[in-house]
Design a protein around this motif. Structure first.
Motif, PDB file in Angstrom:
ATOM      1  N   ALA A  13       0.841  -1.191   0.000  1.00 36.85           N
ATOM      2  CA  ALA A  13       0.000   0.000   0.000  1.00 36.85           C
ATOM      3  C   ALA A  13       0.882   1.249   0.000  1.00 36.85           C
ATOM      4  O   ALA A  13       1.966   1.271   0.594  1.00 36.85           O
ATOM      5  N   ILE A  14       0.422   2.283  -0.683  1.00 41.75           N
ATOM      6  CA  ILE A  14       1.207   3.509  -0.824  1.00 41.75           C
ATOM      7  C   ILE A  14       1.040   4.372   0.414  1.00 41.75           C
ATOM      8  O   ILE A  14      -0.025   4.943   0.662  1.00 41.75           O
ATOM      9  N   THR A  15       2.093   4.459   1.184  1.00 40.44           N
ATOM     10  CA  THR A  15       2.146   5.303   2.377  1.00 40.44           C
ATOM     11  C   THR A  15       3.184   6.399   2.149  1.00 40.44           C
ATOM     12  O   THR A  15       3.952   6.365   1.177  1.00 40.44           O
ATOM     13  N   ASP A  16       3.245   7.360   3.067  1.00 39.00           N
ATOM     14  CA  ASP A  16       4.286   8.387   2.966  1.00 39.00           C
ATOM     15  C   ASP A  16       5.669   7.749   3.045  1.00 39.00           C
ATOM     16  O   ASP A  16       6.588   8.156   2.323  1.00 39.00           O
ATOM     17  N   ALA A  17       5.817   6.739   3.903  1.00 38.82           N
ATOM     18  CA  ALA A  17       7.119   6.089   4.048  1.00 38.82           C
ATOM     19  C   ALA A  17       7.528   5.381   2.757  1.00 38.82           C
ATOM     20  O   ALA A  17       8.693   5.430   2.344  1.00 38.82           O
ATOM     21  N   LEU A  18       6.578   4.702   2.108  1.00 38.61           N
ATOM     22  CA  LEU A  18       6.901   4.032   0.850  1.00 38.61           C
ATOM     23  C   LEU A  18       7.289   5.046  -0.209  1.00 38.61           C
ATOM     24  O   LEU A  18       8.256   4.844  -0.953  1.00 38.61           O
ATOM     25  N   MET A  19       6.549   6.156  -0.289  1.00 39.98           N
ATOM     26  CA  MET A  19       6.887   7.181  -1.275  1.00 39.98           C
ATOM     27  C   MET A  19       8.241   7.809  -0.976  1.00 39.98           C
ATOM     28  O   MET A  19       9.018   8.094  -1.894  1.00 39.98           O
ATOM     29  N   ASP A  20       8.533   8.043   0.301  1.00 47.58           N
ATOM     30  CA  ASP A  20       9.851   8.569   0.677  1.00 47.58           C
ATOM     31  C   ASP A  20      10.958   7.654   0.177  1.00 47.58           C
ATOM     32  O   ASP A  20      11.940   8.104  -0.432  1.00 47.58           O
TER      33      ASP A  20
END
Length: 246
Positions: A13-20
């Motif tokens: 799932a796309i989270t802020d941490a994954l995008m970072d």
């Protein structure tokens, strides 16, 4: 060549941490002169990316949602477009919604023969807004409306026939096929690949970037509706939504 793997179990799932992590890895690979091609895949078996981390948006205001959606729709695309080297998505398993948004920022898409695709946003009170700009240009207006508004799942064979992916490969070879393709690109002149990619991006944009900005505003507005809140609540409790807006 660099390999970047999405790694946020159980469904990426796309989270802020994954995008970072994704954007940092892309920037690092883009700045490294030893790397001349990038493969983006998944470390989670059976999942490329299931889309946005919906529970975190359940109580989000349009303003709060705007920053996250802008990052996915605009900033990731801008970063990918500015990279002086090609990127190849190796898609295996499930890719849905926002996962499709991640994949289409790459220059080429290689899909496993067991991959499944879909735009289920309407089922959870959202809209696949960026794909209103992207999809009709590839598959045509009427087939795009079918996929975006029915939300039906389709397989890699259909995705290939529609022109949504570059190549298909057996499930256990999709990363290997992406690597082989990357090696072909690595053998080209780095200077010409850089110039060629920049020229190709300009020639094929066709207002995509402007459309992406509008899609951010549209989806942010959707987050303020009663039906969005109902759809996300229903998703979180695994029940059918009861739509409220007329």
């Amino acid at each position: 060549m660099a390999e970047i793997l999405l790694d946020n179990p159980p469904v990426n799932a796309i989270t802020d941490a994954l995008m970072d992590a994704l954007m940092a890895a892309l920037k690092e690979a883009g700045d490294d002169p030893r790397i001349r091609a990038i493969v983006l895949g998944s470390a989670v078996p059976g999942r490329f990316c299931a889309g946005l981390d919906l529970p975190r948006f359940k109580d989000s205001s349009p303003v709060e949602a705007h920053a996250s959606i802008r990052r996915l729709y605009c900033e990731l695309f801008d970063l990918q477009s500015s990279l002086p080297k090609p990127t190849i998505a190796a898609i295996s398993g499930v890719v849905r919604g926002g996962g499709m948004s991640v994949a289409i920022t790459c220059d080429m898409l290689v899909a496993a023969d067991d991959a499944s695709f879909g735009y289920p946003e309407l089922e959870v009170g959202l809209l696949p807004a960026i794909h209103y700009t992207h999809l009709p240009r590839i598959v045509g207006r009427y087939r795009a409306f079918d996929l975006l508004f029915t939300g039906r799942v389709f397989d890699a064979r259909e995705a290939m026939a529609l022109g949504l992916v570059s190549r298909t490969a057996p499930a256990n070879e999709v990363l290997g096929e992406a690597h082989r393709l990357a090696q072909v690109l690595v053998g080209k002149s780095p200077a010409l690949m850089t110039l060629g990619k920049a020229a190709f991006t300009r020639a094929t944009d066709n207002g995509y970037r402007q459309g992406a900005a509008g899609a951010v505003d549209l989806l942010s507005t959707v987050f303020g509706t009663d039906d969005c809140r109902e759809g996300l609540a229903a998703f979180a409790t695994r029940r059918r939504p009861t739509w409220r807006d007329g």
